[in-house]
Structure formats: C-alpha cells, structure tokens
Design an enzyme around this catalytic site. Structure first.
Site, PDB file in Angstrom:
ATOM      1  N   GLY A   1       0.781  -1.229   0.000  1.00 47.27           N
ATOM      2  CA  GLY A   1       0.000   0.000   0.000  1.00 47.27           C
ATOM      3  C   GLY A   1       0.810   1.275   0.000  1.00 47.27           C
ATOM      4  N   GLU A   2       1.811   1.378   0.867  1.00 45.42           N
ATOM      5  CA  GLU A   2       2.509   2.642   1.057  1.00 45.42           C
ATOM      6  C   GLU A   2       3.890   2.739   0.400  1.00 45.42           C
ATOM      7  OE1 GLU A   2       2.415   2.551   5.246  1.00 45.42           O
ATOM      8  OE2 GLU A   2       0.419   3.387   5.414  1.00 45.42           O
ATOM      9  N   PRO A   3       4.734   1.694   0.410  1.00 45.70           N
ATOM     10  CA  PRO A   3       6.089   1.839  -0.150  1.00 45.70           C
ATOM     11  C   PRO A   3       6.153   2.366  -1.583  1.00 45.70           C
ATOM     12  CG  PRO A   3       5.941  -0.169   1.124  1.00 45.70           C
ATOM     13  CD  PRO A   3       4.545   0.385   1.058  1.00 45.70           C
ATOM     14  N   PRO A   4       5.276   1.917  -2.522  1.00 42.80           N
ATOM     15  CA  PRO A   4       5.389   2.417  -3.899  1.00 42.80           C
ATOM     16  C   PRO A   4       5.153   3.922  -4.018  1.00 42.80           C
ATOM     17  CG  PRO A   4       4.060   0.422  -3.810  1.00 42.80           C
ATOM     18  CD  PRO A   4       4.234   0.883  -2.412  1.00 42.80           C
ATOM     19  N   LEU A   5       4.480   4.527  -3.049  1.00 37.61           N
ATOM     20  CA  LEU A   5       4.236   5.975  -3.107  1.00 37.61           C
ATOM     21  C   LEU A   5       5.550   6.741  -3.212  1.00 37.61           C
ATOM     22  CD1 LEU A   5       1.717   8.068  -1.161  1.00 37.61           C
ATOM     23  CD2 LEU A   5       4.114   8.696  -0.972  1.00 37.61           C
TER      24      LEU A   5
END
Length: 288
Positions: A224-228
């Site tokens: 959910g968050e790392p690719p941001l």
C-alpha cells in the site's frame, strides 16, 4: 505498518489453526467409529457415544486436501466432517490475535528494529517538459517491486500503480497555497490531484518473484505505502531534463514541481535553433 494482510490475516490464520486442530481431532474420532455410528447425534439412547476431543492425539498427521480429510489410508469428505461437527456440537468458530514480534524503536537513542520486514522497489521514469510553458508530460514509467509472494496479484497491481500516481501527484501538482496564513488550495477546484491525463502514457509494473519472507502470511509483503515513494522518480526526471536545457536552473527546482515551478526553473529560455519545444530524459530511482 500494515493493518490489512499483515495484521488481520495473521489473526485470522491463528483462529483458523485453532479450528483446524479441532476438526483434525474430530476427524480421527469419526474415522475410528464404525460406519453405522457416523452421521448420528451425540450420546443418547441408541446413538453414538460423545466424542471427547481433549484426549485425542496424532491430529497433526491429518491432511485436508481436494475437499477430503485424510488420516493415513482412511478418509472422509470435508462435507461429512462438517456435518459431524454440527451433530457433535463441535464449534466451528474461534478468534485470533496477532502483534508483530520484536518490533521496537527508541527515538532518543535512534536504536531498535522498527519494521517487521522491508518492501523494495525500483522505478524508471521518462518525462517531457515544454520549454515554452513548463508543462509536464510523464511519457513512461517502469516499476519493479518485490512484494514477496503476492496474496492477490491483481489487487497488488492496483495498489502499486495507484500509490505511484499518488506519489507523483504529491511531487508535481499538489501544491499548498496560503494567503495571510489561510489555506486557499483546499478544494478540487484549487488543489490539483492527478487525473487520468497525468498517468504515464506507457505504464508498466512487474513483480519480483520472492518467497523468502517467511515471517509473513504466505511470504507476502505489504503493497500500500512503499510504492508511493517511488513517485520521486518523476521529480528527479524533471530535474535531469532541466539540466539538459541551456540557461535552466535544475538546482533551483523545488517540490512539488508544478508547471509554475518548472517554468521558473527554465527562466523562460527557448532554443531558437531547434523546432522541438520539449526536453526529454530518463531517470531511475532505487528505494529500499
């Protein structure tokens, strides 16, 4: 870090293991009964004796496969086992609880183990900027993520690409404007989030096959968050593109790199010796 699969699935898995142990013990007891005593209610006149699960051992060897429950060379269908659980008042409900083990961090000393594991990824982005107006176009992005062994590749694909676009908007269009201390970019009409027209024209995402994350459910990793954070590859590509424009000031580029910000860094310079009004460049970023 993740309240989805990392925590909830672990808790659900803990509950499922309790139910599986209970059903495995029941399967042993049922398979040891004569055929004429199966599918009968519990103790009473002319019916099967009550099953006491606490005294049953060897349940670890029971296998659940292909809608069947097997114990050595004996077997019964999963449906029959569930029916026996109902007739013998064996609960099919349980609860589970989970918390990350060995996760801690001391902010004062800067020491500890703040994460259960790490999600890794790489992004390569190519952009085009207009030398006349500072307009930005994201031409191409290639994403490569290590998500362990995905629980659902389709969901993870949406999570990764969506998070990247969100990060891209955070660093290119989503600027905050204040007037006398009051936020004036507080609605969709004044605060520009990425639209379908801002998504890279060529947008590819691949997953690195990795089943080594034994600490998590099915060797999966959160998506959910790392690719941001990989959205910064767009910003660095803009900065690199500016470095190829004579008279531009790539070192002055700030984030978010809005059209106004890019135009300011360009200083209004136009190449009179070429018909092209775009400067293009590719840029890679690694994130761990």
């Amino acid at each position: 870090a993740s309240s989805g699969a990392d925590l909830n699935a672990q808790a659900a898995l803990a509950a499922a293991k309790k139910i599986k142990e209970r059903l495995s013990k029941l399967a042993i007891a049922v398979l040891e009964r004569p055929e004429n005593l199966r599918g009968r209610p519990i103790a009473g006149a002319g019916v099967a004796p009550e099953i006491k699960l606490d005294s049953i051992s060897g349940w670890e060897n029971v296998q659940f496969q292909d809608q069947e429950v097997r114990c050595g060379d004996r077997k019964l269908s999963f449906r029959e086992l569930i029916s026996e659980a109902y007739l013998n008042r064996v609960s099919l409900v349980d609860s589970g609880f989970y918390r990350y083990p060995d996760v801690f961090f001391n902010k004062e000393t800067g020491k500890g183990n703040p994460f259960f594991y790490y999600t890794n990824g790489v992004a390569a982005t190519e952009v085009a900027i207009s030398r006349v107006t500072g307009e930005l176009k994201v031409l191409r992005t290639e994403l490569w993520m290590d998500l362990g062994r995905p629980l659902n590749s389709a969901i993870d694909l949406g999570q990764v690409t969506g998070a990247f676009v969100q990060g891209m908007g955070w660093l290119t269009t989503e600027n905050l404007y204040y007037e006398k201390g009051r936020l004036i970019s507080c609605s969709p009409s004044t605060y520009k989030i990425p639209s379908i027209h801002d998504v890279p024209r060529i947008f590819r995402c691949q997953f690195f096959e990795n089943d080594q994350n034994a600490r998590n459910v099915w060797s999966s990793k959160t998506a959910g968050e790392p690719p941001l954070l990989l959205g910064i590859s767009v910003w660095t590509a803009i900065k690199d593109a500016l470095s190829n424009v004579k008279g531009a000031r790539p070192d002055a580029l700030r984030a978010p790199a809005t059209q106004e910000e890019i135009f300011r860094a360009l200083n209004g310079w136009i190449d009179e010796h070429t018909h092209s009004t775009f400067a293009q460049v590719s840029c890679c970023l690694f994130y761990t």
